[in-house]
Scaffold this motif. Structure first.
Motif, PDB file in Angstrom:
ATOM      1  N   LEU A  84       7.996   0.075  -2.112  1.00 11.82           N
ATOM      2  CA  LEU A  84       7.145   0.875  -1.222  1.00 11.82           C
ATOM      3  C   LEU A  84       5.949   1.426  -1.984  1.00 11.82           C
ATOM      4  CD1 LEU A  84       9.664   2.856   1.008  1.00 11.82           C
ATOM      5  CD2 LEU A  84       8.082   1.061   1.718  1.00 11.82           C
ATOM      6  N   ALA A  85       6.181   1.899  -3.198  1.00 12.74           N
ATOM      7  CA  ALA A  85       5.082   2.428  -4.004  1.00 12.74           C
ATOM      8  C   ALA A  85       4.047   1.336  -4.253  1.00 12.74           C
ATOM      9  CB  ALA A  85       5.607   2.986  -5.323  1.00 12.74           C
ATOM     10  N   ALA A  86       4.503   0.127  -4.533  1.00 12.54           N
ATOM     11  CA  ALA A  86       3.584  -0.987  -4.784  1.00 12.54           C
ATOM     12  C   ALA A  86       2.862  -1.388  -3.502  1.00 12.54           C
ATOM     13  CB  ALA A  86       4.352  -2.177  -5.357  1.00 12.54           C
ATOM     14  N   GLU A  87       3.590  -1.423  -2.385  1.00 10.32           N
ATOM     15  CA  GLU A  87       2.983  -1.836  -1.112  1.00 10.32           C
ATOM     16  C   GLU A  87       1.811  -0.932  -0.736  1.00 10.32           C
ATOM     17  OE1 GLU A  87       4.232  -2.220   3.592  1.00 10.32           O
ATOM     18  OE2 GLU A  87       5.806  -2.302   2.072  1.00 10.32           O
ATOM     19  N   PHE A  88       1.953   0.369  -1.028  1.00 11.06           N
ATOM     20  CA  PHE A  88       0.896   1.316  -0.680  1.00 11.06           C
ATOM     21  C   PHE A  88      -0.008   1.638  -1.865  1.00 11.06           C
ATOM     22  CE2 PHE A  88       3.959   1.836   2.695  1.00 11.06           C
ATOM     23  CZ  PHE A  88       3.130   1.777   3.798  1.00 11.06           C
ATOM     24  N   GLN A  89       0.120   0.860  -2.948  1.00 12.03           N
ATOM     25  CA  GLN A  89      -0.721   0.994  -4.132  1.00 12.03           C
ATOM     26  C   GLN A  89      -0.739   2.429  -4.656  1.00 12.03           C
ATOM     27  OE1 GLN A  89      -4.426  -0.708  -2.784  1.00 12.03           O
ATOM     28  NE2 GLN A  89      -3.608  -2.772  -2.823  1.00 12.03           N
ATOM     29  N   ILE A  90       0.440   3.028  -4.739  1.00 11.09           N
ATOM     30  CA  ILE A  90       0.567   4.383  -5.254  1.00 11.09           C
ATOM     31  C   ILE A  90       0.457   4.326  -6.772  1.00 11.09           C
ATOM     32  CG2 ILE A  90       2.049   6.427  -5.413  1.00 11.09           C
ATOM     33  CD1 ILE A  90       1.018   5.755  -2.545  1.00 11.09           C
ATOM     34  N   SER A  91      -0.612   4.896  -7.301  1.00  8.55           N
ATOM     35  CA  SER A  91      -0.814   4.865  -8.748  1.00  8.55           C
ATOM     36  C   SER A  91      -0.749   6.257  -9.357  1.00  8.55           C
ATOM     37  CB  SER A  91      -2.166   4.213  -9.072  1.00  8.55           C
ATOM     38  OG  SER A  91      -3.203   4.940  -8.454  1.00  8.55           O
ATOM     39  N   SER A  92      -0.699   7.273  -8.522  1.00  9.04           N
ATOM     40  CA  SER A  92      -0.641   8.647  -8.985  1.00  9.04           C
ATOM     41  C   SER A  92       0.271   9.427  -8.044  1.00  9.04           C
ATOM     42  CB  SER A  92      -2.051   9.250  -8.981  1.00  9.04           C
ATOM     43  OG  SER A  92      -2.030  10.570  -9.451  1.00  9.04           O
ATOM     44  N   ILE A  93       1.124  10.252  -8.627  1.00  6.56           N
ATOM     45  CA  ILE A  93       2.023  11.047  -7.785  1.00  6.56           C
ATOM     46  C   ILE A  93       1.893  12.513  -8.166  1.00  6.56           C
ATOM     47  CG2 ILE A  93       3.688   9.272  -7.169  1.00  6.56           C
ATOM     48  CD1 ILE A  93       5.409  10.203  -9.494  1.00  6.56           C
TER      49      ILE A  93
END
Length: 122
Positions: free
Chosen positions: A63-72
């Motif tokens: 899911l993180a990759a699908e939404f291109q989450i690079s910072s949390i």
């Protein structure tokens, strides 16, 4: 309403069945994520008509990759199957309340018209 844990198994169903969904992408090791968690939980209690979901980026890397989450933490606001907001950073409670108000106020018919017009240009 309490927050719900979102996984690859329930994410799609959750975001497409509800009107407004706020998603907090987080990880246990992330200090700002731990600071934002009580703010997110309190907002969930104050807005029972909104679904508040949490995605543990360590447990749900797809899911993180699908939404291109690079910072949390990254907060995403989805309304009627449309992402209206997606920004990294922990929001203080007043800013989260302001964001919720803005998401509620969006004219979704106008958004759909704009998206259709853009799709027609492609």
């Amino acid at each position: 309403m309490p927050t719900i844990e979102l996984t690859k198994d329930n994410f799609e169903e959750t975001v497409t069945s509800a009107g407004i969904v706020l998603v907090d992408f987080w990880a246990a090791w992330c200090g700002p994520c731990r600071m934002f968690a009580p703010v997110f939980e309190k907002a969930a209690e104050s807005h029972p008509d909104i679904v508040f979901g949490k995605v543990d980026t360590e447990a749900q890397p797809e899911l993180a990759a699908e939404f291109q989450i690079s910072s949390i933490p990254t907060l995403m606001a989805i309304r009627d199957r449309t992402v209206l907001y997606a920004q990294p950073g922990a929001l203080p409670a007043p800013a989260l309340e302001e964001l919720i108000g803005k998401i509620r106020a969006v004219d979704m018919e106008d958004v759909r018209r704009q998206l259709a017009a853009r799709a027609g240009q492609g």
